[in-house]
Design an enzyme around this catalytic site. Structure first.
Site, short mmCIF file in Angstrom:
data_model
loop_
_atom_site.label_atom_id
_atom_site.label_comp_id
_atom_site.label_asym_id
_atom_site.label_seq_id
_atom_site.Cartn_x
_atom_site.Cartn_y
_atom_site.Cartn_z
N LYS A 1 38.10 36.92 32.36
CA LYS A 1 38.22 38.32 32.77
C LYS A 1 38.58 39.17 31.56
CE LYS A 1 40.47 41.03 36.47
NZ LYS A 1 41.41 40.94 37.62
N SER B 1 39.47 42.40 41.99
CA SER B 1 38.96 43.04 40.80
C SER B 1 38.28 42.09 39.82
CB SER B 1 40.11 43.75 40.07
OG SER B 1 41.07 42.83 39.60
N SER C 1 43.09 39.61 43.63
CA SER C 1 41.91 39.78 42.77
C SER C 1 41.24 38.50 42.30
CB SER C 1 42.26 40.62 41.55
OG SER C 1 42.24 41.97 41.92
#
Ligand code: GLN
Length: 480
Positions: free
Chosen positions: A75, A150, A174
């Protein structure tokens, strides 16, 4: 692609080169990522250098690490030395950290190959990856729909077969929610089990790093590879890492499972019936495997969302104060005073959801309202922790859906509150600091994957993985 552990076994034994595995991964990225947009940055050259280092370690008889040659995606809020780390925000566009996050350092030591950085909701605020400043990620199972968020890019990269393993961060869901929407396994460890050093902070008391994988075993191995005490993170737990690998083959005999009634559509509305049906089927599967399964009430879970949307924005408003055009990231200048420069920089650099959170958090912390909002939310947080702890006196793990719905179309949740409601099942364990995993279990509306969530107490990872392995085997055919 093969599972991460299968790849590592092949690379460690010399049956396959890390360079060959990387080429396979990059070929999928090349054909798929124009359509999916899982990646913000693909680090081809650095990845081939790392693969060559693993291959030469194997050739020289040195231990290349337990994730030798496994291509991984990170990420874009995990700091990577010399490699762009943007949080999918204009304010950090182009920023190259001068150091690796501890988790990244440990992945490199384990022989993993960093393929690139994945797209996300800006500063990890969102549940669909639509809040990225660089454009949304598409769900590989239906490109008209969101991958969740996310950490949507990390989930999509695994679901599309670009990499066998990826990492995200989970502040309110997330990792688990995008894992559910993309049909992968997604795991959020106990708060403090994995170092947050080098993870760009959203809400520091809630943020945790964790893996996305195609198998429960891969998620366990990924956890073991990066977990453990780190003196550079003051909230890191100085205790042994739970032995999750040993737990995988134990079956469910004697396991005490509680199904959280509030999250089965009884106190909170908006759950899709197919999602509830699959969660009930998962409970039955555990019972069939020898677990005792009962319903349990965790009354304060219904306040989790409200407490989270005061605590997380409050912490974010403080954490994001550092992006002022002086110390980090990009700056808007040209003939402005310092104060005007800061305003112009933050106005241009942050997207609408980030600004909404900063305003919400600043308000919740303001002198006249602090106790009524932030203080009260903290007391609710304690209530949730106490409720969970009481339940864990009777149960080893708890079960619920991961997300109230399957992957939804782009733009379907334009109202912020509708988006926030996606995390109603995942937020409570962040507030408690407890571990939780999402495992694919059958399909729901539009034949899209459903994820079920297993929750446990502090450092209760072993029982979570024990039950997750059982659900993986029992999952209806067609589970992603
Ligand atoms: N969707 C939640 C939010 O927008 C959780 C995000 C996260 O876990 N990073 O805050």
């Amino acid at each position: 692609m093969d599972s991460a552990l299968k790849i590592a076994v092949a690379v460690r034994s010399g049956a396959r080169s890390a360079a060959d595995v990387l080429a396979e991964s990059l070929a999928v990225v090349t054909t798929e990522d124009d359509r999916i947009h899982a990646f913000n940055t693909v680090a081809t050259e650095q990845a081939y250098e790392a693969a060559a280092a693993v291959d030469s370690a194997v050739a020289q008889g040195r231990d290349p690490g337990i994730l030798a040659g496994v291509p991984v995606a990170l990420k874009d809020n995990m700091c990577t030395n010399g490699l762009e780390t943007t949080c999918s925000s204009r304010i950090l566009d182009g920023w190259k950290p001068p150091y690796d996050a501890t988790s990244v350092e440990r992945l490199r030591e384990a022989g993993a190959i960093i393929v690139g950085k994945t797209n996300m909701d800006e500063f990890a605020m969102g549940s669909s990856t639509e809040n990225s400043a660089f454009g949304a990620t598409r769900n590989p199972l239906d490109t008209e729909r969101v991958p969740g968020g996310s950490s949507g890019g990390s989930a999509a990269a695994v679901a599309a077969g670009m990499v066998p393993l990826s990492f995200g961060s989970d502040t309110g869901g997330s990792i688990r929610q995008p894992a559910a929407l993309c049909g992968t396994v997604g795991f959020k460890p106990t708060y403090g089990a994995i170092s947050r050093y080098g993870l760009i902070a959203f809400a520091s008391s809630l943020d945790q790093i964790g893996p996305f994988a195609t198998t429960v075993e891969d998620a366990a191995a990924a956890f073991v590879a990066i977990a453990g005490h780190d003196p550079r993170d003051s909230t890191s737990i100085p205790a042994a890492v739970p032995d999750v690998m040993a737990a995988l083959g134990r079956g469910a005999q004697g396991l005490r499972v509680g199904v959280i009634s509030e999250l089965m559509g009884q106190a909170i509305e908006g759950f899709e019936p197919e999602v509830l049906a699959q969660t009930r089927a998962a409970a039955d599967a555990l019972a069939d495997a020898g677990a005792t399964v009962e319903e349990v009430s965790i009354p304060s879970t219904i306040y989790g969302l409200s407490a989270y949307y005061l605590i997380a924005p409050a912490e974010a408003s403080s954490n994001l104060a550092r992006y002022d055009g002086v110390r980090y990231g990009n700056r808007v200048t040209e003939g402005l005073t310092t104060a005007d420069m800061m305003i112009a920089t933050r106005t241009a650099g942050f997207g609408p959801e980030v600004k909404r959170r900063i305003m919400l958090g600043t308000y919740a912390l303001s002198a006249g309202y602090y106790d009524a909002f932030y203080g009260k939310a903290q007391r609710v947080r304690t209530l949730i922790l106490n409720d969970f702890n009481a339940a864990y006196e009777r149960f080893d793990v708890l079960l619920s859906p991961t997300s109230p719905c399957v992957a939804f179309p782009f733009g379907a949740k334009a109202d912020p509150l509708a988006m926030y409601l996606n995390d109603v099942c995942t937020i409570p364990s962040n507030l408690a600091g407890h571990p939780a995993i999402s495992v694919p279990f059958g399909t729901g509306a539009h034949d899209l994957p459903v994820g079920v969530q297993l929750l446990g107490p502090i450092l209760g990872e072993a029982a979570i993985f024990q039950a997750a392995a059982v659900l993986e085997t029992a999952a209806p055919k067609g589970s992603a």
